[in-house]
Design an enzyme around this catalytic site. Sequence first.
Site, PDB file in Angstrom:
ATOM      1  N   GLU A 104     -13.245   4.345   5.070  1.00  0.00           N
ATOM      2  CA  GLU A 104     -13.055   3.723   6.375  1.00  0.00           C
ATOM      3  C   GLU A 104     -14.162   4.052   7.363  1.00  0.00           C
ATOM      4  OE1 GLU A 104      -8.305   3.386   5.805  1.00  0.00           O
ATOM      5  OE2 GLU A 104      -9.018   5.065   6.931  1.00  0.00           O
ATOM      6  N   GLN A 136       0.827  -1.199   0.000  1.00  0.00           N
ATOM      7  CA  GLN A 136       0.000   0.000   0.000  1.00  0.00           C
ATOM      8  C   GLN A 136       0.865   1.254   0.000  1.00  0.00           C
ATOM      9  OE1 GLN A 136      -2.875  -2.241   3.138  1.00  0.00           O
ATOM     10  NE2 GLN A 136      -3.379  -0.073   2.882  1.00  0.00           N
ATOM     11  N   ARG A 195      -8.758  -1.090   7.938  1.00  0.00           N
ATOM     12  CA  ARG A 195      -9.747  -0.211   7.333  1.00  0.00           C
ATOM     13  C   ARG A 195     -10.113   0.952   8.248  1.00  0.00           C
ATOM     14  NH1 ARG A 195     -13.664  -2.034   2.809  1.00  0.00           N
ATOM     15  NH2 ARG A 195     -14.419  -0.026   2.141  1.00  0.00           N
ATOM     16  N   CYS A 196      -9.093   1.595   8.782  1.00  0.00           N
ATOM     17  CA  CYS A 196      -9.334   2.809   9.566  1.00  0.00           C
ATOM     18  C   CYS A 196      -8.044   3.602   9.596  1.00  0.00           C
ATOM     19  CB  CYS A 196      -9.774   2.483  10.984  1.00  0.00           C
ATOM     20  SG  CYS A 196      -8.513   1.703  11.990  1.00  0.00           S
TER      21      CYS A 196
END
Lengths: 173, 802
Positions: free
Chosen positions: B756, B236, B383-384
């Site tokens: 998110e 990522q 996912r945050c």
Amino acid sequence: MAKKTAVSFRLNQTPVDVLVEPRELLIHTLREKLATTGPHIGCETSHCGACTVDLDGISVKACTVLTVQCEDLDVLTIEGFAKGGQLHALQEGFMQEHGLQCGFCTPGMITRAYRLLQEIPDPTEEDIRYWMSGNLCRCTGYQNIVKAIQYAAAKLRGEAVATSHPLMEEVTV
Amino acid sequence: MNEISPDLSRLERLEGIGCARKRREDPRFIQGRGTYVDDIHLPGMLFGVMVRSPYAHARIKSIDTSRAKAMPGVQAVLTAEDLKPLKLHWMPTLAGDVQAVLADGKVVFQNQEVAFVVADDRYVAADAAELVEVEYEELPAVVDPFKAMQPGAPVIREDLAGKDVGAHGARRHHNHIFNWQIGDRDRTDRAFDAAPVTVKQEMLYPRVHPCPLETCGCVASYDAVRGDLTVWITSQAPHVVRTVVGLLSSIPESKIRIVSPDIGGGFGNKVGVYPGYVTAIVASIVLGRPVKWIESRNENLTTTAFARDYWMTGELAADTDGRIKALRVNVIADHGAFDACADPTKWPAGMFHVCTGSYDIPNAHVSVDGVYTNKFPGGVSYRCSFRVTEAVYLIERMIDVLAQKLGIDKAEIRLRNFIPEEKFPYHSALGLDYDSGNYAPALRKVLKAVDYDGLRAEQAAKRADPNCPTLMGIGITTFTEIVGAGPSKSCDILGIGMFDSCEIRVHPDGSAIARMGTISQGQGHQTTYAQIIATEAGIPASLINVEEGDTSTAPYGLGTYGSRSTPVAGAAVARASHKIREKARKIAAHLLEVSPDDMEFDLDQFRVKGDPSRAKSMKEIAWAAYNNVPEGMEMGLEAVDYYDPPNFTFPFGSYLAVVDIQKDTGEIKVRRFYALDDCGTRINPMIIEGQIHGGLTEGFAVAFGQELPYDEQGNVLGGTLMDYFLPTSMETPHWETDFTVTPSPHHPIGAKGVAESPHVGSIPCFSNAVVDAFAHLGVTHTGMPHNAYRTWQQLRDLNIAG
């Protein structure tokens, strides 16, 4: 090391011959010997369905099928869907209904949905959710995958279809 | 059909901001023509497989690789002894700690990397890995962070002996990593002493894993003749990987090319640098051949980057009307055996200090202790944004606990405590500056949409009926996220400020290429970045090719995680577009022989103010940029922007869940879930809706099933998809989505980021709904995951289950 075996089958209607160890999994033969990298490997335990292919009219998870089991059978992968530059209705449906994000599960999803629509041309949402439950998606939450399959089913039945997401839905001039 | 106005048809052609543009990525994915790392096959490529420890804590007495090396087809077997001369047996983590690449004398978690076998194909490599003989002397393991902090607890990190100070200050125990505090402790304590009402709740956010469908992996290829290293990698943050590889290998960054091709989901799992990447690179350099390493699912779930494992104690002080006066939080953070969190350097608990939430809380204090245990390293954001899920869970659960204590409705108590609209920009008690928000209208819109009063009436009727087979629960969250890390004054990774970048080149025919420092893992950047350029520079999105992920062509950027692509890189895209537009203005003025100040931008052209018949399209201007520019101007039409954001962005939302719990089995059905998100300016509503569906589904997974439990010996018990819950199409609820728009005042196009929020906001919403079903029985909290067995146990303890 085990002796290799010659195996012949039809991959997306094209005859292929491969030389494999008896233990070699179909997914590895497809991906590493036959340049068919559409089906993916997500779990190795038959849970995720990213490796789904259609084997003689049955959905199978290619990570738990031996290549030697495929002798003289028909293998259909995502690479065999678009014909003559035309997308299959399922491919169109997934695009129009935003049924994919990272795309990793998509080849398996479409291949499984193809088998569903072969068996049930007019599936309910419940049918779709049941039939697709062996294919995991981490991105979409399935809601748009259901819509994508409904879109394709309608199109294959010859009905008029339209995206749920018109281009200018939120644009005001 | 009504007549279409000329502007509408031009707008349609642009496919700019606000359009539900179909994704540019899809044609390759729906035809099986994506290129993920494992799809890459190079001539002469070898396969690497890790030999891993069966023990959570053990001394390595010996490693015998001779049988493995003797096997035909095996090219190399690497151990720590082989890496030592290269000083590569340890590597730095993103959190200021070090991590063993291959175990150096002892192992500290189950499945730790011990040796790396490289062979001609994956079958031979797997066979040979079985032949590596490792003799272990087992040591007592500790998996409970509280036990790890007791005197006499096993020493996990012998390499840190005598080091009383770590990367984040003093260590007070051999298994202690850091203590981090923020806020005014004395004022907070005084507010608690003075308050008529206080509540306290302990809660565990269990250890979970982002579990993208594609596992981590790489193909490393070192060209000994050219001295170039190319690594295709599931990252990522490819540019950060290049810097880390450069630091580790002493190869100049100009000789290293990192490529993140198509990525099969990331969700935080693919931010870090893992031992398998390092060993594949070393093997390629040593052997002079490309080496591929791809994790199995079990390796993914048990070695690369878990999330959470936060043991939180929250306290609220309030007046009798439920107005909150103070928040106090203490956290024990289990980081596993190495501190490999991905957080900005200065903040070892990430942005946990957003835990005052959407509420106007005058006093707050937070203390977080990081602790080592014999578990695998990580602590990434699933996912945050960094630790935001934990923070939001804490405050959204605590406010429900307070509401129950005071007998105030759970929607009403939120309305009483919201930061009022007129207080924005709002400076929180923990030092954050919220950019914009308008919380009450969002909540009211949700309450109206679901007929909240009707739901509460139904719930009351069911509670009054002893024969009702179900318990009904209503969960509400009104969360605020903090995303878009971040301003370089407070955020860096390895000393590099957390800016992001965009480079746009407009070709003579008016088409363009744009390159960014981010990398999509399913977010649809190729589609949405082009929409920003379309609106901001007047070039049709269909003529823009967006590329990212290749460090040799893309400008340096910090990557895609923490919802930072739109807030940071999206801003760079807008600003680079503006630079293009301003140069275009001058060229257009030159072509029309007027002053640039007399030109106005109109969708896809510049026209003369007051004389719209005189105009030059962006296509004409692009051509002129290569043959007819004003005197003194450089030829060409391109721009680069490195955007260092002045602040974070603060998306928010109001969610409501209705659950029905079977009294006899503990099975929970999510009957309804209504999600209203406010992410500021909406770039592509179709993609936003898709992101929200996905985030809600991942939230559903965490709330109702995901955990990575350990037994006392340190065996991880959830390491395959047999045990680790990924929801199928059968369990996943139907999602209803809605939105309001409160733009960010400091972002060039007002966008805040969205992917998110649904994960962060939904998890406490599910927990609040489950607890609410039991609230009339005096229950204030139940631990996640809310699976049927756990819920049935609760029903049994309350004498409700049959």
